[in-house]
Design an enzyme around this catalytic site. Structure first.
Site, PDB file in Angstrom:
ATOM      1  N   PHE A 126       0.853  -1.185   0.000  1.00  0.00           N
ATOM      2  CA  PHE A 126       0.000   0.000   0.000  1.00  0.00           C
ATOM      3  C   PHE A 126       0.896   1.243   0.000  1.00  0.00           C
ATOM      4  CE2 PHE A 126      -2.895   3.090   1.917  1.00  0.00           C
ATOM      5  CZ  PHE A 126      -4.058   2.839   1.212  1.00  0.00           C
ATOM      6  N   ASP A 204       0.917  -5.457   8.068  1.00  0.00           N
ATOM      7  CA  ASP A 204      -0.189  -4.519   7.941  1.00  0.00           C
ATOM      8  C   ASP A 204      -1.443  -5.346   7.656  1.00  0.00           C
ATOM      9  OD1 ASP A 204      -2.115  -2.643   7.173  1.00  0.00           O
ATOM     10  OD2 ASP A 204      -0.594  -1.257   6.398  1.00  0.00           O
ATOM     11  N   TYR A 229     -11.674   1.237   9.655  1.00  0.00           N
ATOM     12  CA  TYR A 229     -12.821   1.741   8.872  1.00  0.00           C
ATOM     13  C   TYR A 229     -13.143   0.877   7.663  1.00  0.00           C
ATOM     14  CZ  TYR A 229      -8.825   4.051   6.580  1.00  0.00           C
ATOM     15  OH  TYR A 229      -7.623   4.306   5.987  1.00  0.00           O
ATOM     16  N   LYS A 230     -12.378  -0.216   7.454  1.00  0.00           N
ATOM     17  CA  LYS A 230     -12.669  -1.111   6.326  1.00  0.00           C
ATOM     18  C   LYS A 230     -13.627  -2.201   6.822  1.00  0.00           C
ATOM     19  CE  LYS A 230      -8.520   0.382   4.042  1.00  0.00           C
ATOM     20  NZ  LYS A 230      -7.070   0.299   3.957  1.00  0.00           N
ATOM     21  N   ARG A 379     -12.160  -3.187  -8.119  1.00  0.00           N
ATOM     22  CA  ARG A 379     -12.195  -4.043  -6.914  1.00  0.00           C
ATOM     23  C   ARG A 379     -13.633  -4.224  -6.424  1.00  0.00           C
ATOM     24  NH1 ARG A 379      -8.250  -1.894  -2.272  1.00  0.00           N
ATOM     25  NH2 ARG A 379      -9.784  -0.216  -2.351  1.00  0.00           N
TER      26      ARG A 379
HETATM   27  C1  LIG Z   1      -6.246   1.450   4.009  1.00  0.00           C
HETATM   28  C2  LIG Z   1      -4.826   1.133   4.305  1.00  0.00           C
HETATM   29  C3  LIG Z   1      -4.030   2.046   5.027  1.00  0.00           C
HETATM   30  C4  LIG Z   1      -4.593   3.374   5.426  1.00  0.00           C
HETATM   31  O1  LIG Z   1      -3.786   4.112   6.256  1.00  0.00           O
HETATM   32  P1  LIG Z   1      -4.349   5.469   6.888  1.00  0.00           P
HETATM   33  O2  LIG Z   1      -3.281   5.944   7.750  1.00  0.00           O
HETATM   34  O3  LIG Z   1      -5.624   5.107   7.615  1.00  0.00           O
HETATM   35  O4  LIG Z   1      -4.691   6.391   5.778  1.00  0.00           O
HETATM   36  C5  LIG Z   1      -2.730   1.675   5.304  1.00  0.00           C
HETATM   37  N1  LIG Z   1      -2.221   0.494   4.904  1.00  0.00           N
HETATM   38  C6  LIG Z   1      -2.972  -0.390   4.201  1.00  0.00           C
HETATM   39  C7  LIG Z   1      -2.386  -1.692   3.784  1.00  0.00           C
HETATM   40  C8  LIG Z   1      -4.287  -0.087   3.875  1.00  0.00           C
HETATM   41  O5  LIG Z   1      -5.013  -0.946   3.172  1.00  0.00           O
END
Ligand SMILES: *Cc1c(COP(=O)(O)O)cnc(C)c1O
Length: 419
Positions: A126, A204, A229-230, A379
């Site tokens: 990411f 992560d 939030y996912k 997706r």
């Molecule tokens: C959604 C996501 C993030 C988001 O990070 P924020 O700090 O909340 O913006 C980070 N890493 C991964 C792998 C994600 O899917």
């Protein structure tokens, strides 16, 4: 599995988790929401909880609220998330954003492996993880080794293991479920290989938590971060969580030495001394309104049971892939996710050179909401707590219409601000 609307409805009728859809706000019956992997739906309990927090706790209890459930919210909610990821309750807290937690734990890990220079990660990570690693590597003089997928979809355990320099590796950090392809790593094997080289591992879990049972303790995972939030349905920008294995907590240090990570915080000592245990990874005053909203979503998932959610998710992604093969493959739509459900998370990416335009046509004409990740991934996120088999069926049927009638041709291919 038959590829008909009747069979989709029959699967919904037999689904033991079907009742949990009522726990969520679903107010437009014709919209098919397939983006729960980016922003989960609103749990009805969260509405009641936030109202209570605002009207009574903030409104009436004011500063006394800190002693009446706010102060221990990071560890209390962390303890619930721990149950979803196979960790002990004192190994997880809710704090900051995923990005900030990632920054904290990368620094903490590198401090614990001072002298070693290599960080191993992936080209398909990411972006925020990659950016933070690049910044830290620059300021601390470390080298990043990037592993790439061999077959465009998944990265093998062997490829990661080969990238690890046995004498020089400090940290291996990967996103457990890849945000584009949905490919899932073998946490146990990779953690073991990193440990054999004397390195720490930071996972992560943003696209795994709430959709896949995780076994952090059983895999002896060192460190982890993840989003709420996912699939946890915590609300836009809700604070994230972090995990530090119990026996590492006293050996690792938070690079952001804030007062919420201080020993005896309210002694207001001038000099920093880290709190005992996981609490040292707190930084500053937590965002109580959005933190307490998370708890409602996590409670619903715990009631449903993560193993049950995973079983349904696999059935639904298989169903989606079956429909893709029958209806969409002939139009040149590719499957950009693993075929094997054992190494696939809860979203499926379908690829097409006109993917961005197809995504727009789905949203604007078909009332189907997936999302788009460059270069060509549409997706489809399945959140088994509220996604129905009928939704999967209808989303693919509407996508078929976009392809047969070439409805995407009228849309321009330029990037909107958010995809
Ligand atoms: C959604 C996501 C993030 C988001 O990070 P924020 O700090 O909340 O913006 C980070 N890493 C991964 C792998 C994600 O899917």
């Amino acid at each position: 599995m038959q590829l008909t609307l009747e069979s989709a409805r029959a699967l919904d009728a037999r689904d033991p988790l079907a009742k949990f859809r009522d726990e969520f706000v679903v107010d437009d019956a014709d919209t098919i929401y397939m983006d729960g992997n980016s922003l989960g739906r609103l749990p009805k309990r969260a509405i009641a909880r936030v109202r209570e927090v605002v009207e009574n706790e903030w409104g009436k209890r004011l500063v006394r609220g800190w002693g009446e459930g706010w102060m221990d919210a990071p560890t209390r909610i962390g303890g619930k998330i721990a149950q979803l990821i196979g960790a002990r309750s004192d190994e997880v807290i809710v704090a900051d954003s995923t990005s900030v937690n990632f920054f904290k734990l990368v620094h903490a890990a590198l401090d614990a492996r001072e002298g070693k220079k290599q960080i191993v990660t992936e080209t398909v990570n990411f972006p925020t993880d990659a950016y933070i690693l690049q910044g830290i590597a620059r300021t601390r003089g470390k080298n990043i080794t990037y592993v790439s997928p061999q077959n465009d979809v998944a990265i093998s355990t062997d490829a990661v293991v080969h990238a690890i320099d046995n004498r020089n590796c400090a940290l291996v950090t990967l996103t457990h479920t890849a945000f584009k392809s949905g490919a899932v790593y073998d946490m146990r094997a990779i953690t073991q290989a990193a440990h054999d080289a004397g390195a720490l591992v930071l996972w992560d879990l943003s696209h795994s938590v709430g959709s896949i049972p995780l076994a952090l303790n059983a895999c002896e995972a060192d460190l982890a971060v993840g989003c709420t939030y996912k699939y946890l349905n915590g609300g836009p920008g809700a604070p994230a969580f972090l995990y530090v294995r119990r026996d590492l907590q006293e050996q690792l240090f938070n690079p952001i030495q804030g007062w919420f990570g201080q020993k005896n915080q309210f002694a207001m000592d001038f000099d920093y001394a880290p709190a005992q245990g996981i609490a040292r990874f707190n930084v500053g005053t937590p965002p109580i309104l959005s933190m307490l909203a998370i708890e409602a979503g996590v409670d619903v998932l715990l009631e449903a049971g993560i193993e049950n959610l995973r079983a349904k998710s696999i059935q639904q992604t298989e169903f989606l892939i079956g429909l893709w093969e029958a209806w969409l493959k002939p139009f040149g739509v590719t499957l950009n996710s693993p075929r094997d459900s054992k190494i696939r998370g809860s979203h499926v990416s379908l690829g097409h050179p006109d993917g961005l335009r197809i995504d727009r046509a789905l949203i604007e004409e078909m009332n189907v909401i997936p999302d788009f990740r460059f270069p060509d991934n549409i997706r489809f996120g399945i959140a088994p707590i509220y996604t129905r088999f009928e939704d999967v069926y209808c989303a693919m049927e509407r996508l078929r219409r976009v392809m047969t009638e070439k409805l995407y041709e009228k849309y321009a291919g330029e990037r909107p601000m958010v995809t």
